[in-house]
Design a protein around this motif. Sequence first.
Motif, short mmCIF file in Angstrom:
data_model
loop_
_atom_site.label_atom_id
_atom_site.label_comp_id
_atom_site.label_asym_id
_atom_site.label_seq_id
_atom_site.Cartn_x
_atom_site.Cartn_y
_atom_site.Cartn_z
N LEU A 1 -5.71 -3.82 -4.94
CA LEU A 1 -5.28 -2.82 -4.03
C LEU A 1 -5.24 -1.60 -4.93
O LEU A 1 -4.90 -1.36 -6.08
N VAL B 1 0.71 -1.09 -0.04
CA VAL B 1 0.00 -0.02 -0.11
C VAL B 1 0.96 1.11 0.01
O VAL B 1 0.55 2.19 -0.68
N ASP C 1 1.00 4.39 -2.72
CA ASP C 1 0.80 5.61 -2.32
C ASP C 1 1.80 6.67 -2.98
O ASP C 1 1.42 7.76 -2.94
N SER D 1 -4.56 3.09 -4.78
CA SER D 1 -4.17 4.08 -3.99
C SER D 1 -5.25 4.96 -3.45
O SER D 1 -4.90 5.92 -2.69
N GLU D 2 -6.40 4.81 -4.02
CA GLU D 2 -7.30 5.39 -3.49
C GLU D 2 -8.59 4.39 -3.11
O GLU D 2 -8.88 3.76 -3.90
N ALA D 3 -9.05 4.77 -1.89
CA ALA D 3 -10.00 3.62 -1.42
C ALA D 3 -11.30 3.72 -2.41
O ALA D 3 -12.05 2.57 -2.39
N ASP D 4 -11.84 4.93 -2.80
CA ASP D 4 -13.06 4.97 -3.53
C ASP D 4 -12.95 4.42 -4.83
O ASP D 4 -13.87 4.35 -6.03
N GLY E 1 -11.93 1.13 -7.59
CA GLY E 1 -11.82 -0.39 -7.69
C GLY E 1 -11.80 -0.90 -9.23
O GLY E 1 -11.74 -0.21 -10.07
#
Length: 235
Positions: free
Chosen positions: A52, A31, A35, A54-57, A59
Amino acid sequence: ERWAERHAAAQADYVRDRLVRADNSDQESIVDVLDRHAAGTVLLLDRRGEWLASEADVGPGVLPASLREPVEKATGTATISLRGAPYLAVAVPLQTGVTLYELSPLEELRSTLQILRLVLIACGAGATLGVVGLGLYASRRLMTPLRELADTAARIAGGQLDTRLPDTQDRDLVRIVASFNSMVESLQQRVERERRFFGDVSHELRTPLTALVTSVGVLRRHRSELADRPGRALD
């Protein structure tokens, strides 16, 4: 697009090197690697079905199915929409079953294309107006001598034989104007000669006709004194 592909390849080399150094099972290290991406871009890592980002929102659902297929050697690209903005997705294989996806924004490209479109539209409209204006100017310049010629010819046909075309500085029209005025001058002189001729003829005929009418009148008063044959001739 070529810049995005080169940047994705460079980013893939960096991520591949960090993955080799780090323990592939260390989730936090991976992670942390993701980043470290360029501003505005988004990284997605597919590790044998484990995703995985770099930004949670963000996919894998943002990627087209054709781009999510296993990539072994070649680099794949596709244009996608992310958060209502265009992005270029570049897929770069890292290891067997491991693929890195870099999403680069195309907003600047779209803005540039919009500006170019507006510039082209403005240039096209300006060129069209320029051509229309030039055409009107040229047609007016060409038609003005013709209108003057038509008006002058109409006045001459109406009896104004002293009408002439005005002098011009246009070298292409000098001979035409001179020839037309010379023709009208000749026509006027001929008409005046004919008028004088008919006037003279009328004057010359008036005296003998008057004498003849007077003589016939005198003879008619003495009609009874004439024999039959001279009387019929007098009648």
